[in-house]
Write a protein that holds these residues in place. Structure first.
Motif, PDB file in Angstrom:
ATOM      1  N   HIS A  95       0.865  -1.180   0.000  1.00  0.00           N
ATOM      2  CA  HIS A  95       0.000   0.000   0.000  1.00  0.00           C
ATOM      3  C   HIS A  95       0.897   1.223   0.000  1.00  0.00           C
ATOM      4  O   HIS A  95       1.993   1.204   0.559  1.00  0.00           O
ATOM      5  N   ILE A  96       0.425   2.282  -0.607  1.00  0.00           N
ATOM      6  CA  ILE A  96       1.237   3.488  -0.741  1.00  0.00           C
ATOM      7  C   ILE A  96       1.117   4.400   0.472  1.00  0.00           C
ATOM      8  O   ILE A  96       1.889   5.344   0.629  1.00  0.00           O
ATOM      9  N   ARG A  97       0.149   4.117   1.365  1.00  0.00           N
ATOM     10  CA  ARG A  97      -0.089   4.984   2.518  1.00  0.00           C
ATOM     11  C   ARG A  97       0.440   4.355   3.800  1.00  0.00           C
ATOM     12  O   ARG A  97       0.207   3.172   4.067  1.00  0.00           O
ATOM     13  N   THR A  98       1.092   5.176   4.620  1.00  0.00           N
ATOM     14  CA  THR A  98       1.646   4.687   5.881  1.00  0.00           C
ATOM     15  C   THR A  98       0.559   4.188   6.816  1.00  0.00           C
ATOM     16  O   THR A  98       0.729   3.175   7.511  1.00  0.00           O
ATOM     17  N   TRP A  99      -0.588   4.880   6.848  1.00  0.00           N
ATOM     18  CA  TRP A  99      -1.646   4.497   7.783  1.00  0.00           C
ATOM     19  C   TRP A  99      -2.157   3.088   7.523  1.00  0.00           C
ATOM     20  O   TRP A  99      -2.598   2.403   8.451  1.00  0.00           O
ATOM     21  N   ALA A 100      -2.104   2.642   6.272  1.00  0.00           N
ATOM     22  CA  ALA A 100      -2.559   1.283   5.968  1.00  0.00           C
ATOM     23  C   ALA A 100      -1.627   0.251   6.599  1.00  0.00           C
ATOM     24  O   ALA A 100      -2.074  -0.762   7.150  1.00  0.00           O
ATOM     25  N   TRP A 101      -0.328   0.510   6.532  1.00  0.00           N
ATOM     26  CA  TRP A 101       0.646  -0.386   7.157  1.00  0.00           C
ATOM     27  C   TRP A 101       0.506  -0.372   8.676  1.00  0.00           C
ATOM     28  O   TRP A 101       0.610  -1.410   9.333  1.00  0.00           O
ATOM     29  N   GLU A 102       0.276   0.815   9.233  1.00  0.00           N
ATOM     30  CA  GLU A 102       0.076   0.913  10.680  1.00  0.00           C
ATOM     31  C   GLU A 102      -1.116   0.066  11.107  1.00  0.00           C
ATOM     32  O   GLU A 102      -1.084  -0.617  12.141  1.00  0.00           O
ATOM     33  N   ASN A 103      -2.168   0.125  10.304  1.00  0.00           N
ATOM     34  CA  ASN A 103      -3.385  -0.610  10.635  1.00  0.00           C
ATOM     35  C   ASN A 103      -3.147  -2.111  10.603  1.00  0.00           C
ATOM     36  O   ASN A 103      -3.578  -2.840  11.506  1.00  0.00           O
ATOM     37  N   ILE A 104      -2.465  -2.585   9.567  1.00  0.00           N
ATOM     38  CA  ILE A 104      -2.147  -4.009   9.468  1.00  0.00           C
ATOM     39  C   ILE A 104      -1.294  -4.447  10.652  1.00  0.00           C
ATOM     40  O   ILE A 104      -1.510  -5.513  11.247  1.00  0.00           O
ATOM     41  N   ALA A 105      -0.323  -3.611  11.019  1.00  0.00           N
ATOM     42  CA  ALA A 105       0.545  -3.936  12.151  1.00  0.00           C
ATOM     43  C   ALA A 105      -0.263  -4.100  13.429  1.00  0.00           C
ATOM     44  O   ALA A 105      -0.051  -5.044  14.200  1.00  0.00           O
ATOM     45  N   GLN A 106      -1.205  -3.188  13.664  1.00  0.00           N
ATOM     46  CA  GLN A 106      -1.998  -3.238  14.886  1.00  0.00           C
ATOM     47  C   GLN A 106      -2.944  -4.431  14.894  1.00  0.00           C
ATOM     48  O   GLN A 106      -3.126  -5.089  15.931  1.00  0.00           O
TER      49      GLN A 106
END
Length: 217
Positions: free
Chosen positions: A105-116
């Motif tokens: 994903h190109i957005r940081t928030w998407a990665w943060e969400n997956i991590a959480q």
């Protein structure tokens, strides 16, 4: 073989599966079910009189786990649905089992969400190799598009978190990104900024899940 939501794996006993290998939706990147309606409407012409699920004019997808603003499916809707899926995966996996899926994903928030979501479901990322996901001539191979997937290899978390200095972890993340970029370029493959972003975010999840309290660069 079952055709149903992975939110309910009750047909599988606890700790009975060696590996779960999947490819979940990439948040809001592609609305796969909407694209599938192109094929559905043609199949429906031939099958609507024989199969009940071809009766509606369009395919039904109220429970599809995806972020879709048009349908009112928010980030929370996506996260909660994915959490239920991963929690079931955690239940059915053996203690040494693996949950493996690809993501970009190109957005940081998407990665943060997956991590959480992974943390909440009881997993941590133990490895994050990068693989080419698009052919050289495909639409997604155009400049500016993501051409590589991060393969997130996840294991069940046991015990307490270990704190690690962020400075040393950041150095390792950047070193891994530089090495991967160099090897990829030397092999003759193209790399752009969003491809490098993918490797950096994948490695960030890997090192964060191994005890770092910071989730983004």
């Amino acid at each position: 073989m079952k055709c149903q939501s992975s939110e309910d794996l009750s047909f599988l006993p606890n700790k009975s599966v060696d590996a779960v290998i999947t490819d979940p939706p990439y948040f809001d990147n592609v609305q796969y079910s909407e694209l599938a309606d192109f094929f559905y409407v043609w199949l429906r012409l031939a099958l609507k009189d024989e199969y009940l699920w071809f009766k509606p004019d369009l395919s039904s997808r109220p429970d599809e786990i995806v972020k879709n603003d048009r349908l009112g499916k928010t980030t929370d809707f996506f996260s909660q649905g994915l959490f239920r899926v991963f929690k079931e995966c955690h239940r059915v996996l053996k203690d040494e089992g693996l949950l493996i899926f690809t993501f970009h994903h190109i957005r940081t928030w998407a990665w943060e969400n997956i991590a959480q979501v992974l943390i909440d479901a009881g997993f941590y990322v133990s490895a994050s190799p990068i693989v080419r996901s698009e052919g050289k001539s495909g639409f997604h191979s155009n400049d500016g598009n993501i051409r590589y997937d991060c393969v997130l290899v996840c294991r069940k978390r046991a015990g307490q978190w270990m704190e690690r200095p962020w400075a040393s972890a950041k150095e390792q993340i950047l070193q891994d990104a530089v090495q991967w970029t160099r090897r990829t370029l030397e092999s003759g493959m193209l790399v752009n900024e969003v491809d490098v972003f993918t490797i950096v975010m994948g490695k960030t999840l890997e090192y964060c899940h191994q005890g770092i309290s910071i989730y983004v660069l």
